[in-house]
Design a protein around this motif. Structure first.
Motif, PDB file in Angstrom:
ATOM      1  N   VAL A  22       7.651   0.595   3.126  1.00 47.94           N
ATOM      2  CA  VAL A  22       6.260   0.765   3.556  1.00 47.94           C
ATOM      3  C   VAL A  22       5.957  -0.044   4.811  1.00 47.94           C
ATOM      4  O   VAL A  22       5.322   0.442   5.746  1.00 47.94           O
ATOM      5  CB  VAL A  22       5.294   0.362   2.417  1.00 47.94           C
ATOM      6  CG1 VAL A  22       3.842   0.412   2.896  1.00 47.94           C
ATOM      7  CG2 VAL A  22       5.483   1.285   1.222  1.00 47.94           C
ATOM      8  N   THR A  23       6.446  -1.292   4.861  1.00 48.61           N
ATOM      9  CA  THR A  23       6.053  -2.181   5.958  1.00 48.61           C
ATOM     10  C   THR A  23       7.186  -2.517   6.915  1.00 48.61           C
ATOM     11  O   THR A  23       6.927  -2.953   8.031  1.00 48.61           O
ATOM     12  CB  THR A  23       5.501  -3.507   5.406  1.00 48.61           C
ATOM     13  OG1 THR A  23       6.564  -4.272   4.818  1.00 48.61           O
ATOM     14  CG2 THR A  23       4.415  -3.265   4.382  1.00 48.61           C
ATOM     15  N   TRP A 169       4.277   9.378   8.520  1.00 47.53           N
ATOM     16  CA  TRP A 169       5.160   9.637   7.378  1.00 47.53           C
ATOM     17  C   TRP A 169       6.575   9.897   7.863  1.00 47.53           C
ATOM     18  O   TRP A 169       7.540   9.303   7.372  1.00 47.53           O
ATOM     19  CB  TRP A 169       4.662  10.826   6.560  1.00 47.53           C
ATOM     20  CG  TRP A 169       5.433  11.012   5.282  1.00 47.53           C
ATOM     21  CD1 TRP A 169       5.181  10.407   4.081  1.00 47.53           C
ATOM     22  CD2 TRP A 169       6.596  11.829   5.085  1.00 47.53           C
ATOM     23  NE1 TRP A 169       6.118  10.798   3.141  1.00 47.53           N
ATOM     24  CE2 TRP A 169       6.998  11.671   3.730  1.00 47.53           C
ATOM     25  CE3 TRP A 169       7.334  12.676   5.910  1.00 47.53           C
ATOM     26  CZ2 TRP A 169       8.088  12.333   3.194  1.00 47.53           C
ATOM     27  CZ3 TRP A 169       8.437  13.340   5.375  1.00 47.53           C
ATOM     28  CH2 TRP A 169       8.807  13.169   4.038  1.00 47.53           C
ATOM     29  N   SER A 172       8.129   6.818   9.290  1.00 51.51           N
ATOM     30  CA  SER A 172       8.578   5.890   8.249  1.00 51.51           C
ATOM     31  C   SER A 172       9.950   6.287   7.718  1.00 51.51           C
ATOM     32  O   SER A 172      10.813   5.426   7.475  1.00 51.51           O
ATOM     33  CB  SER A 172       7.566   5.853   7.100  1.00 51.51           C
ATOM     34  OG  SER A 172       6.337   5.320   7.529  1.00 51.51           O
ATOM     35  N   VAL A 219       4.147   6.217   0.590  1.00 51.91           N
ATOM     36  CA  VAL A 219       3.610   6.319   1.945  1.00 51.91           C
ATOM     37  C   VAL A 219       2.804   7.605   2.110  1.00 51.91           C
ATOM     38  O   VAL A 219       1.785   7.631   2.805  1.00 51.91           O
ATOM     39  CB  VAL A 219       4.748   6.250   2.982  1.00 51.91           C
ATOM     40  CG1 VAL A 219       4.261   6.635   4.373  1.00 51.91           C
ATOM     41  CG2 VAL A 219       5.333   4.842   3.007  1.00 51.91           C
ATOM     42  N   LEU A 222      -0.794   7.081   1.278  1.00 50.78           N
ATOM     43  CA  LEU A 222      -1.563   6.072   2.004  1.00 50.78           C
ATOM     44  C   LEU A 222      -2.220   6.681   3.238  1.00 50.78           C
ATOM     45  O   LEU A 222      -1.630   7.542   3.886  1.00 50.78           O
ATOM     46  CB  LEU A 222      -0.640   4.917   2.436  1.00 50.78           C
ATOM     47  CG  LEU A 222      -0.001   4.103   1.311  1.00 50.78           C
ATOM     48  CD1 LEU A 222       0.991   3.097   1.893  1.00 50.78           C
ATOM     49  CD2 LEU A 222      -1.067   3.383   0.496  1.00 50.78           C
ATOM     50  N   MET A 227      -2.361   2.409   6.932  1.00 52.06           N
ATOM     51  CA  MET A 227      -0.992   1.944   6.796  1.00 52.06           C
ATOM     52  C   MET A 227      -0.507   1.325   8.097  1.00 52.06           C
ATOM     53  O   MET A 227       0.125   0.265   8.098  1.00 52.06           O
ATOM     54  CB  MET A 227      -0.084   3.104   6.408  1.00 52.06           C
ATOM     55  CG  MET A 227       1.375   2.682   6.288  1.00 52.06           C
ATOM     56  SD  MET A 227       2.467   4.051   5.915  1.00 52.06           S
ATOM     57  CE  MET A 227       4.048   3.297   6.334  1.00 52.06           C
ATOM     58  N   ARG A 228      -0.798   1.980   9.215  1.00 44.65           N
ATOM     59  CA  ARG A 228      -0.360   1.461  10.510  1.00 44.65           C
ATOM     60  C   ARG A 228      -0.938   0.072  10.763  1.00 44.65           C
ATOM     61  O   ARG A 228      -0.223  -0.856  11.165  1.00 44.65           O
ATOM     62  CB  ARG A 228      -0.787   2.414  11.628  1.00 44.65           C
ATOM     63  CG  ARG A 228      -0.474   1.918  13.038  1.00 44.65           C
ATOM     64  CD  ARG A 228      -0.853   2.961  14.079  1.00 44.65           C
ATOM     65  NE  ARG A 228      -2.217   3.392  13.941  1.00 44.65           N
ATOM     66  CZ  ARG A 228      -3.275   2.709  14.390  1.00 44.65           C
ATOM     67  NH1 ARG A 228      -3.090   1.539  14.997  1.00 44.65           N
ATOM     68  NH2 ARG A 228      -4.492   3.177  14.243  1.00 44.65           N
ATOM     69  N   VAL A 231       0.678  -2.517   8.261  1.00 42.78           N
ATOM     70  CA  VAL A 231       2.024  -2.916   8.659  1.00 42.78           C
ATOM     71  C   VAL A 231       1.970  -3.866   9.848  1.00 42.78           C
ATOM     72  O   VAL A 231       2.697  -4.868   9.905  1.00 42.78           O
ATOM     73  CB  VAL A 231       2.874  -1.673   9.004  1.00 42.78           C
ATOM     74  CG1 VAL A 231       4.213  -2.094   9.613  1.00 42.78           C
ATOM     75  CG2 VAL A 231       3.107  -0.829   7.761  1.00 42.78           C
TER      76      VAL A 231
END
Length: 245
Positions: A22-23, A169, A172, A219, A222, A227-228, A231
């Motif tokens: 995720v991060t 997505w 990622s 992800v 989210l 999310m961006r 992170v």
């Protein structure tokens, strides 16, 4: 290593796999866990690199087909990641660690800031893509990833989102694939020349594979902007932590 320690390292690997996917900062969990299991700093670093291959393996097994539509581009960037990972492993095994200590927090901070302002950077670029910068940047980030690794996922994510028009997505998934390739090549070198603790690597890898497997589905649920930003903030925090330790 006792059975209890093996189990705890496996659990830590699972959460490292989730957080890593995720991060992009799995090492924030996995590296301290390996130190707590009794490994020396150097052994923990190389063992962590070997184990984190499993995050990319898990996420690729789950969602890799979704980014294989352009096989030629994927092969190019994977090749650049492999070369960078090999170079990073060679640096780690042959140079004093102090050389990169000063610049690592700066690199992570720059990548994190790039993520925060990514929409503005894309707008300034006229939403163009950068097919030459992308593979070069991949090799450079993989070089760092093979050397130390912490925050490499953040750098890959920033690179992909700034240089391409990929969704977060897909970015990622690509980030996880490229990180996995860099780690895999570095891991081969460490397996031959480095002090890998194989039992700890197995425990961490089992959990990390499961975490990487569940990562894409998480992800997908989210909000992209949230999310961006999340992170990026995690990356800034990691940069600050590394700067003061």
């Amino acid at each position: 290593m006792t059975v209890l320690t093996f189990g705890l390292v496996t659990v830590a690997g699972f959460f490292a796999g989730i957080v890593g996917y995720v991060t992009g900062i799995a090492s924030l969990i996995s590296y301290p866990a390996l130190l707590a299991a009794g490994l020396s700093p150097v052994s923990a670093n190389v063992t962590n690199t070997v184990a984190m291959v499993a995050v990319g393996a898990g996420s690729t097994a789950k969602a890799g087909a979704a980014v294989a539509d352009d096989a030629r581009a994927l092969a190019l960037h994977a090749g650049c990641a492999a070369l960078g990972g090999l170079g990073g492993a060679m640096l780690l095994l042959t140079t004093p660690a102090e050389i990169f200590d000063a610049v690592v927090p700066v690199l992570i901070a720059l990548a994190s800031v790039s993520l925060l302002v990514q929409p503005k950077l894309r707008a300034l670029a006229g939403n163009r893509t950068f097919p030459r910068l992308y593979p070069l940047g991949t090799a450079v980030v993989a070089l760092y990833g093979g050397y130390f690794g912490a925050g490499a996922g953040v750098m890959f994510l920033a690179l992909i989102l700034v240089c391409t028009s990929e969704t977060i997505w897909r970015a990622s998934v690509l980030k996880s694939v490229l990180t996995g390739v860099a780690n895999l090549v570095a891991a081969v070198g460490f397996a031959i020349f480095g002090p890998v603790h194989w039992l700890a690597a197995a425990a961490m890898g089992i959990g990390a594979f499961a975490g990487g497997w569940f990562g894409p589905a998480l992800v997908a649920r989210l909000p992209p902007a949230g999310m961006r930003i999340g992170v990026a903030l995690c990356g800034v925090g990691l940069a600050g932590y590394l700067a003061i330790t």
